[in-house]
Design an enzyme around this catalytic site. Structure first.
Site, PDB file in Angstrom:
ATOM      1  N   ASN A 182      73.661  45.580  -0.501  1.00  0.00           N
ATOM      2  CA  ASN A 182      72.372  45.094  -1.330  1.00  0.00           C
ATOM      3  C   ASN A 182      71.453  46.383  -1.048  1.00  0.00           C
ATOM      4  O   ASN A 182      70.768  46.519   0.072  1.00  0.00           O
ATOM      5  CB  ASN A 182      71.863  43.916  -0.482  1.00  0.00           C
ATOM      6  CG  ASN A 182      70.408  43.509  -1.080  1.00  0.00           C
ATOM      7  OD1 ASN A 182      69.980  44.003  -2.175  1.00  0.00           O
ATOM      8  ND2 ASN A 182      69.600  42.673  -0.304  1.00  0.00           N
TER       9      ASN A 182
ATOM     10  N   LYS B 145      68.430  46.594  -2.193  1.00  0.00           N
ATOM     11  CA  LYS B 145      66.946  46.103  -2.149  1.00  0.00           C
ATOM     12  C   LYS B 145      66.272  47.150  -3.011  1.00  0.00           C
ATOM     13  O   LYS B 145      66.742  47.533  -3.906  1.00  0.00           O
ATOM     14  CB  LYS B 145      66.598  46.255  -0.777  1.00  0.00           C
ATOM     15  CG  LYS B 145      67.411  45.299   0.322  1.00  0.00           C
ATOM     16  CD  LYS B 145      66.833  44.979   1.480  1.00  0.00           C
ATOM     17  CE  LYS B 145      67.866  44.423   2.356  1.00  0.00           C
ATOM     18  NZ  LYS B 145      67.084  43.737   3.494  1.00  0.00           N
TER      19      LYS B 145
ATOM     20  N   HIS C   3      67.848  35.659  -2.328  1.00  0.00           N
ATOM     21  CA  HIS C   3      67.715  36.336  -0.855  1.00  0.00           C
ATOM     22  C   HIS C   3      66.586  35.907  -0.156  1.00  0.00           C
ATOM     23  O   HIS C   3      65.695  35.686  -0.859  1.00  0.00           O
ATOM     24  CB  HIS C   3      67.630  37.723  -1.447  1.00  0.00           C
ATOM     25  CG  HIS C   3      67.876  38.729  -0.130  1.00  0.00           C
ATOM     26  ND1 HIS C   3      66.944  38.929   0.735  1.00  0.00           N
ATOM     27  CD2 HIS C   3      68.789  39.289   0.521  1.00  0.00           C
ATOM     28  CE1 HIS C   3      67.281  39.806   1.752  1.00  0.00           C
ATOM     29  NE2 HIS C   3      68.670  40.057   1.578  1.00  0.00           N
TER      30      HIS C   3
ATOM     31  N   GLU D 173      64.290  37.467   1.220  1.00  0.00           N
ATOM     32  CA  GLU D 173      63.135  38.152   0.959  1.00  0.00           C
ATOM     33  C   GLU D 173      62.652  37.716  -0.494  1.00  0.00           C
ATOM     34  O   GLU D 173      61.344  37.664  -0.440  1.00  0.00           O
ATOM     35  CB  GLU D 173      63.341  39.760   0.681  1.00  0.00           C
ATOM     36  CG  GLU D 173      63.707  40.322   2.233  1.00  0.00           C
ATOM     37  CD  GLU D 173      64.762  41.478   2.126  1.00  0.00           C
ATOM     38  OE1 GLU D 173      64.768  41.983   0.984  1.00  0.00           O
ATOM     39  OE2 GLU D 173      65.192  41.933   3.312  1.00  0.00           O
TER      40      GLU D 173
ATOM     41  N   GLU E 142      73.264  34.211   5.545  1.00  0.00           N
ATOM     42  CA  GLU E 142      72.357  35.480   6.005  1.00  0.00           C
ATOM     43  C   GLU E 142      71.285  34.783   6.924  1.00  0.00           C
ATOM     44  O   GLU E 142      70.134  34.392   6.422  1.00  0.00           O
ATOM     45  CB  GLU E 142      71.801  36.125   5.087  1.00  0.00           C
ATOM     46  CG  GLU E 142      72.474  37.068   4.149  1.00  0.00           C
ATOM     47  CD  GLU E 142      71.917  38.162   3.491  1.00  0.00           C
ATOM     48  OE1 GLU E 142      72.617  39.301   3.374  1.00  0.00           O
ATOM     49  OE2 GLU E 142      71.023  37.846   2.858  1.00  0.00           O
TER      50      GLU E 142
ATOM     51  N   GLY F 269      67.833  43.041   8.775  1.00  0.00           N
ATOM     52  CA  GLY F 269      67.110  44.137   8.980  1.00  0.00           C
ATOM     53  C   GLY F 269      66.497  44.416  10.258  1.00  0.00           C
ATOM     54  O   GLY F 269      65.384  45.099  10.613  1.00  0.00           O
TER      55      GLY F 269
ATOM     56  N   SER G  51      72.087  42.757   9.602  1.00  0.00           N
ATOM     57  CA  SER G  51      72.500  43.839  10.304  1.00  0.00           C
ATOM     58  C   SER G  51      74.030  44.218  10.455  1.00  0.00           C
ATOM     59  O   SER G  51      74.460  44.546  11.747  1.00  0.00           O
ATOM     60  CB  SER G  51      71.853  43.849  11.739  1.00  0.00           C
ATOM     61  OG  SER G  51      70.290  43.670  11.473  1.00  0.00           O
TER      62      SER G  51
HETATM   63  C1  PEP Z   1      70.418  42.173   3.382  1.00  0.00           C
HETATM   64  O1  PEP Z   1      69.344  42.478   2.893  1.00  0.00           O
HETATM   65  O2  PEP Z   1      71.009  41.291   2.440  1.00  0.00           O
HETATM   66  C2  PEP Z   1      70.838  42.451   4.670  1.00  0.00           C
HETATM   67  C3  PEP Z   1      71.704  41.649   5.020  1.00  0.00           C
HETATM   68  O3  PEP Z   1      70.116  43.486   5.221  1.00  0.00           O
HETATM   69  P1  PEP Z   1      70.605  44.167   6.690  1.00  0.00           P
HETATM   70  O4  PEP Z   1      72.192  44.646   6.432  1.00  0.00           O
HETATM   71  O5  PEP Z   1      69.738  45.484   6.539  1.00  0.00           O
HETATM   72  O6  PEP Z   1      70.257  43.181   7.937  1.00  0.00           O
END
Ligand code: PEP
Length: 257
Positions: free
Chosen positions: A9, A11, A100, A102, A170, A176, A216
């Site tokens: 992803n 972003k 997502h 976000e 998630e 993040g 992460s």
């Molecule tokens: C994501 O944005 O879907 C995500 C898992 O981000 P990160 O791997 O940076 O935590």
């Protein structure tokens, strides 16, 4: 056995001018023919709208998938800033992230709009990568399963079969932050999701359901996460931006397959 899927992803990152170099570095870091890797592991990149066409061009001739990060359920109309499924299909895109965290957090996406999107996507033969997960406060209050149940039941009420749906668990507190869920904790949530899907769609559909972990995920924790029974791959944010890191994660999945 479920084929693992590693989805990056990006972003709001990446650019038309660098995606070609990214892919060539990624292939080099894999150190194996990408066609061999793709026999055992699915690879997908969810890129910004402006990169979709270029990504399709760069990945042409391989089975690397390209997905959008969002889509609208209406076909067209007065929805400034939105992109419809038909518009994505014109570019040869048939998959998108949905809800997502976000998008839920910054753009007020609700379970209602999420359900509507997933239903329209399935009707049009798209693959929805549906994101669910609890916040830190919800986890601390012991509400994780309740949150998952409510996010999933809204969608499950609108669809008759799971079809091509992919679910990404998630936990919001892991995205993040560098604080990935432990493999045990993630697997517990994945097991709960699979059991919940089983109640609605039956054992066969639930057994086929791909459930990705996101939050992460990085080269150092990929192997231990993927070792878990109910973890079928990852939705990877930050680490997917670095070709060597993402290639190393894909290789972990390949070596396990
Ligand atoms: C994501 O944005 O879907 C995500 C898992 O981000 P990160 O791997 O940076 O935590």
């Amino acid at each position: 056995m479920r084929k693992q899927l590693l989805a990056g992803n990006w972003k709001m990152n990446g650019s038309v001018s660098t995606i070609e170099a990214y892919f060539s570095d990624f292939r080099e870091c894999l150190g194996l023919p990408i066609s061999d890797v793709l026999k055992k592991v699915d690879i997908c990149f969810a890129v910004p709208f402006t990169l979709l066409a270029k990504a399709k061009e760069v990945f042409k001739g391989t089975d690397v998938q390209v997905a959008a990060q969002n889509c609208h359920f209406e076909e067209k109309g007065a929805y400034t800033g939105e992109v419809s499924l038909g518009m994505l299909a014109e570019l040869g895109i048939n998959s998108s992230l949905v809800a997502h965290s976000e998008r839920r957090q910054y753009y007020n996406e609700t379970d209602q709009s999420t359900s509507h999107k997933v239903k329209c996507m399935l009707d049009k033969g798209f693959i929805p990568i549906l994101c669910v997960g609890e916040t830190q406060a919800e986890r601390e209050q012991g509400l994780t399963n309740k949150v998952l149940e409510s996010q999933l039941s809204a969608v499950f009420a609108c669809i008759d079969k799971l079809d091509s749906v992919v679910i990404a668990y998630e936990p919001v507190w892991a995205i993040g932050t560098g604080l990935a869920a432990t493999p045990e904790l993630a697997d517990e949530a994945h097991r709960f999701i699979r059991e919940f899907a089983k109640k609605r769609f039956g054992g066969e559909a639930a057994a086929k359901l791909k459930i990705l972990y996101g939050g992460s995920m990085k080269p150092e924790n990929t192997d231990s996460l993927l070792a878990k029974e109910h973890i079928d791959g990852g939705l990877v944010g930050g680490a997917s931006l670095k070709p060597s890191d993402f290639a190393s994660m894909v290789k972990s999945a390949y070596q396990r397959a």
